[in-house]
Enzyme design. Structure first.
Site, PDB file in Angstrom:
ATOM      1  N   GLU A  75       0.853  -1.192   0.000  1.00 48.36           N
ATOM      2  CA  GLU A  75       0.000   0.000   0.000  1.00 48.36           C
ATOM      3  C   GLU A  75       0.890   1.244   0.000  1.00 48.36           C
ATOM      4  OE1 GLU A  75      -3.507   0.762   2.812  1.00 48.36           O
ATOM      5  OE2 GLU A  75      -2.005   2.169   3.563  1.00 48.36           O
ATOM      6  N   ALA A 135     -10.560  11.492   1.852  1.00 48.79           N
ATOM      7  CA  ALA A 135     -11.691  12.379   1.581  1.00 48.79           C
ATOM      8  C   ALA A 135     -11.512  13.693   2.331  1.00 48.79           C
ATOM      9  CB  ALA A 135     -12.987  11.713   2.010  1.00 48.79           C
ATOM     10  N   HIS A 148      -8.191   2.940  -3.719  1.00 46.16           N
ATOM     11  CA  HIS A 148      -9.152   2.999  -2.623  1.00 46.16           C
ATOM     12  C   HIS A 148     -10.206   4.067  -2.937  1.00 46.16           C
ATOM     13  CE1 HIS A 148      -6.236   1.311   0.695  1.00 46.16           C
ATOM     14  NE2 HIS A 148      -6.051   0.727  -0.483  1.00 46.16           N
ATOM     15  N   GLY A 177     -14.996   4.962   4.978  1.00 43.08           N
ATOM     16  CA  GLY A 177     -14.217   6.121   5.413  1.00 43.08           C
ATOM     17  C   GLY A 177     -14.634   6.500   6.818  1.00 43.08           C
ATOM     18  N   HIS A 187     -13.952  -3.667  14.208  1.00 47.43           N
ATOM     19  CA  HIS A 187     -13.856  -2.229  13.905  1.00 47.43           C
ATOM     20  C   HIS A 187     -14.093  -1.437  15.194  1.00 47.43           C
ATOM     21  CE1 HIS A 187     -15.429   1.698  12.346  1.00 47.43           C
ATOM     22  NE2 HIS A 187     -14.413   1.540  11.509  1.00 47.43           N
ATOM     23  N   LYS A 202     -21.083  -7.349   3.260  1.00 51.15           N
ATOM     24  CA  LYS A 202     -20.209  -6.856   2.178  1.00 51.15           C
ATOM     25  C   LYS A 202     -19.996  -7.951   1.138  1.00 51.15           C
ATOM     26  CE  LYS A 202     -17.414  -3.977   5.290  1.00 51.15           C
ATOM     27  NZ  LYS A 202     -16.147  -3.285   5.495  1.00 51.15           N
ATOM     28  N   LYS A 251       7.764   3.578   1.922  1.00 47.08           N
ATOM     29  CA  LYS A 251       9.202   3.339   2.173  1.00 47.08           C
ATOM     30  C   LYS A 251       9.653   2.112   1.372  1.00 47.08           C
ATOM     31  CE  LYS A 251       9.835   5.308   6.789  1.00 47.08           C
ATOM     32  NZ  LYS A 251       8.659   6.135   6.897  1.00 47.08           N
TER      33      LYS A 251
HETATM   34  P1  FAD Z   1     -18.114  -0.183   7.083  1.00 48.36           P
HETATM   35  O1  FAD Z   1     -18.007  -1.527   6.495  1.00 48.36           O
HETATM   36  O2  FAD Z   1     -19.273   0.650   6.688  1.00 48.36           O
HETATM   37  O3  FAD Z   1     -18.088  -0.381   8.675  1.00 48.36           O
HETATM   38  C1  FAD Z   1     -18.023   0.730   9.575  1.00 48.36           C
HETATM   39  C2  FAD Z   1     -18.726   0.373  10.894  1.00 48.36           C
HETATM   40  O4  FAD Z   1     -20.121   0.218  10.668  1.00 48.36           O
HETATM   41  C3  FAD Z   1     -18.262  -0.949  11.508  1.00 48.36           C
HETATM   42  O5  FAD Z   1     -18.282  -0.791  12.900  1.00 48.36           O
HETATM   43  C4  FAD Z   1     -19.300  -1.962  11.057  1.00 48.36           C
HETATM   44  O6  FAD Z   1     -19.466  -3.001  12.009  1.00 48.36           O
HETATM   45  C5  FAD Z   1     -20.556  -1.121  10.935  1.00 48.36           C
HETATM   46  N1  FAD Z   1     -21.393  -1.487   9.795  1.00 48.36           N
HETATM   47  C6  FAD Z   1     -20.985  -1.973   8.581  1.00 48.36           C
HETATM   48  N2  FAD Z   1     -22.039  -2.150   7.764  1.00 48.36           N
HETATM   49  C7  FAD Z   1     -23.134  -1.746   8.460  1.00 48.36           C
HETATM   50  C8  FAD Z   1     -24.516  -1.666   8.134  1.00 48.36           C
HETATM   51  N3  FAD Z   1     -24.967  -2.043   6.937  1.00 48.36           N
HETATM   52  N4  FAD Z   1     -25.369  -1.178   9.087  1.00 48.36           N
HETATM   53  C9  FAD Z   1     -24.904  -0.814  10.304  1.00 48.36           C
HETATM   54  N5  FAD Z   1     -23.610  -0.882  10.670  1.00 48.36           N
HETATM   55  C10 FAD Z   1     -22.728  -1.326   9.749  1.00 48.36           C
HETATM   56  N6  FAD Z   1      -9.778   5.192   5.210  1.00 48.36           N
HETATM   57  C11 FAD Z   1      -9.615   6.208   4.339  1.00 48.36           C
HETATM   58  O7  FAD Z   1     -10.101   7.318   4.592  1.00 48.36           O
HETATM   59  N7  FAD Z   1      -8.923   6.048   3.158  1.00 48.36           N
HETATM   60  C12 FAD Z   1      -8.380   4.864   2.806  1.00 48.36           C
HETATM   61  O8  FAD Z   1      -7.775   4.756   1.744  1.00 48.36           O
HETATM   62  C13 FAD Z   1      -8.527   3.753   3.698  1.00 48.36           C
HETATM   63  N8  FAD Z   1      -8.021   2.542   3.394  1.00 48.36           N
HETATM   64  C14 FAD Z   1      -8.243   1.474   4.235  1.00 48.36           C
HETATM   65  C15 FAD Z   1      -7.768   0.208   3.870  1.00 48.36           C
HETATM   66  C16 FAD Z   1      -7.971  -0.882   4.710  1.00 48.36           C
HETATM   67  C17 FAD Z   1      -7.469  -2.253   4.298  1.00 48.36           C
HETATM   68  C18 FAD Z   1      -8.656  -0.705   5.952  1.00 48.36           C
HETATM   69  C19 FAD Z   1      -8.860  -1.888   6.872  1.00 48.36           C
HETATM   70  C20 FAD Z   1      -9.133   0.545   6.322  1.00 48.36           C
HETATM   71  C21 FAD Z   1      -8.948   1.650   5.467  1.00 48.36           C
HETATM   72  N9  FAD Z   1      -9.422   2.917   5.782  1.00 48.36           N
HETATM   73  C22 FAD Z   1      -9.259   3.964   4.909  1.00 48.36           C
HETATM   74  C23 FAD Z   1     -10.120   3.146   7.064  1.00 48.36           C
HETATM   75  C24 FAD Z   1     -11.638   2.949   6.932  1.00 48.36           C
HETATM   76  O9  FAD Z   1     -12.183   3.959   6.100  1.00 48.36           O
HETATM   77  C25 FAD Z   1     -12.233   3.043   8.345  1.00 48.36           C
HETATM   78  O10 FAD Z   1     -11.848   1.924   9.090  1.00 48.36           O
HETATM   79  C26 FAD Z   1     -13.728   3.261   8.427  1.00 48.36           C
HETATM   80  O11 FAD Z   1     -14.046   3.711   9.745  1.00 48.36           O
HETATM   81  C27 FAD Z   1     -14.593   2.042   8.145  1.00 48.36           C
HETATM   82  O12 FAD Z   1     -14.604   1.716   6.817  1.00 48.36           O
HETATM   83  P2  FAD Z   1     -15.355   0.367   6.315  1.00 48.36           P
HETATM   84  O13 FAD Z   1     -15.302   0.371   4.853  1.00 48.36           O
HETATM   85  O14 FAD Z   1     -14.837  -0.816   7.019  1.00 48.36           O
HETATM   86  O15 FAD Z   1     -16.848   0.697   6.824  1.00 48.36           O
END
Ligand code: FAD
Length: 289
Positions: free
Chosen positions: A16, A50, A77, A108, A147, A163, A270
């Protein structure tokens, strides 16, 4: 090439990078990607930020340049908190025009002034991307320790299943410092009928300050053996970073020995970290020389 097709064929290895902000240039980001590409990873992912940092535009640009100039697949991403369908359409159009067909679909983080517009959670974005651009390979995030907002790991895994049901092709884990969390999580995914490949994200820590920040932002627990190594490294920044790379290589060797779908390195721009982790995986036979 679509990442889902690569994962169907073999265990993967990837990095990454995060796009430039401030005075770091796109050219510098490409120099970093070029040096990482020398180890022939299956893909390089490019993070998305964002608002605020102003580097959103660079994600699509750098992903496209990686795809064309290094010959390595790019994974762009995309976060959907605060984004409209029109925003997503414009971004995806830019990616596809630039030859990028792999997207990591994320919600996000919530932030003041960044409220949900058309998407509340990542599963909604995944479903939308699969419906509007069926040729895309779509990955999603998962969290071996849960999370930070999730009431329990079990609840988080239920949403993870959503998902997969929305069309996610593969998963990338959040970083963790104790592989046992991942092994338990993987078993829980099997019980929850999550069948898509899980690539494992590993981040070499760079300092006591940085690992503490990571613990608080992503909820990763820090085992005593990591703390002891940081104590042994003392105040010397180089020794702390060296301890981080050595520890990550140990984590990677153990994961490789325990049969994973893929290993993804949070290489923090890095090239030296990328090369050290690559060498460790060649040495243990996970990768060919
Ligand atoms: P979600 O899957 O929506 O989950 C967020 C929370 O909501 C979780 O607690 C989950 O249990 C809950 N949830 C999920 N679906 C639902 C639903 N349908 N109804 C109710 N609750 C639900 N952030 C950035 O800004 N930019 C990046 O490029 C970036 N890259 C990342 C790459 C990886 C591999 C990882 C692991 C994280 C990355 N992040 C990035 C951080 C990420 O955006 C955060 O962790 C964010 O808070 C959650 O994103 P998510 O897609 O997992 O969200």
């Amino acid at each position: 090439m679509l990442i889902s097709n690569i994962l169907a064929e073999r265990q993967t290895f990837s990095y990454e990078i995060f796009p430039p902000r401030g005075d770091l240039s796109v050219e510098h980001a490409m120099d970093v990607a070029g040096q990482m590409a020398q180890t022939r990873p299956d893909w390089i992912s490019v993070t998305f930020s964002a608002g605020g940092s102003g580097n959103t535009q660079n994600t699509a640009l750098i992903a496209s340049q990686i795809q064309h100039e290094t010959g390595v697949n790019a994974l762009a991403h995309l976060t959907c908190m605060g984004a409209s369908k029109a925003d997503v359409n414009a971004y995806v159009h830019q990616l596809v025009e630039g030859g990028v067909h792999n997207v990591l679909a994320l919600r996000g983080d919530r932030a003041p002034g960044r409220e949900a517009i058309d998407f509340c959670h990542a599963d909604e974005l995944i479903r939308y991307l699969k419906a509007t651009e069926p040729g895309l390979c779509v990955g999603a995030a998962c969290y071996p320790e849960g999370h930070v907002e999730a009431p329990s790991l079990a609840a988080d895994i239920e949403y993870l299943k959503a998902k997969q049901d929305a069309g996610a092709d593969f998963l990338v884990t959040q970083l963790f410092f104790d592989n046992e969390h991942f092994y338990r999580f993987r078993e829980a995914c099997v019980r929850a009928r999550i069948k898509i490949p899980i690539t494992v994200g590993v981040m070499p820590f760079t300092s006591t300050k940085q690992i503490t920040r990571m613990a608080f932002t992503c909820g990763a627990s820090i085992p005593a053996r990591v703390i002891k190594r940081l104590i042994a490294a003392g105040d010397d920044p180089k020794s702390q970073a060296q301890a981080g790379v050595e520890y990550a290589c140990e984590q990677l060797r153990d994961l490789a020995a325990n049969g994973v779908d893929g290993l993804h390195i949070y290489s923090m721009n890095k090239p030296a970290v990328a090369h050290a982790t690559h060498a460790a995986l060649v040495e243990c036979g996970y990768l060919e020389a």
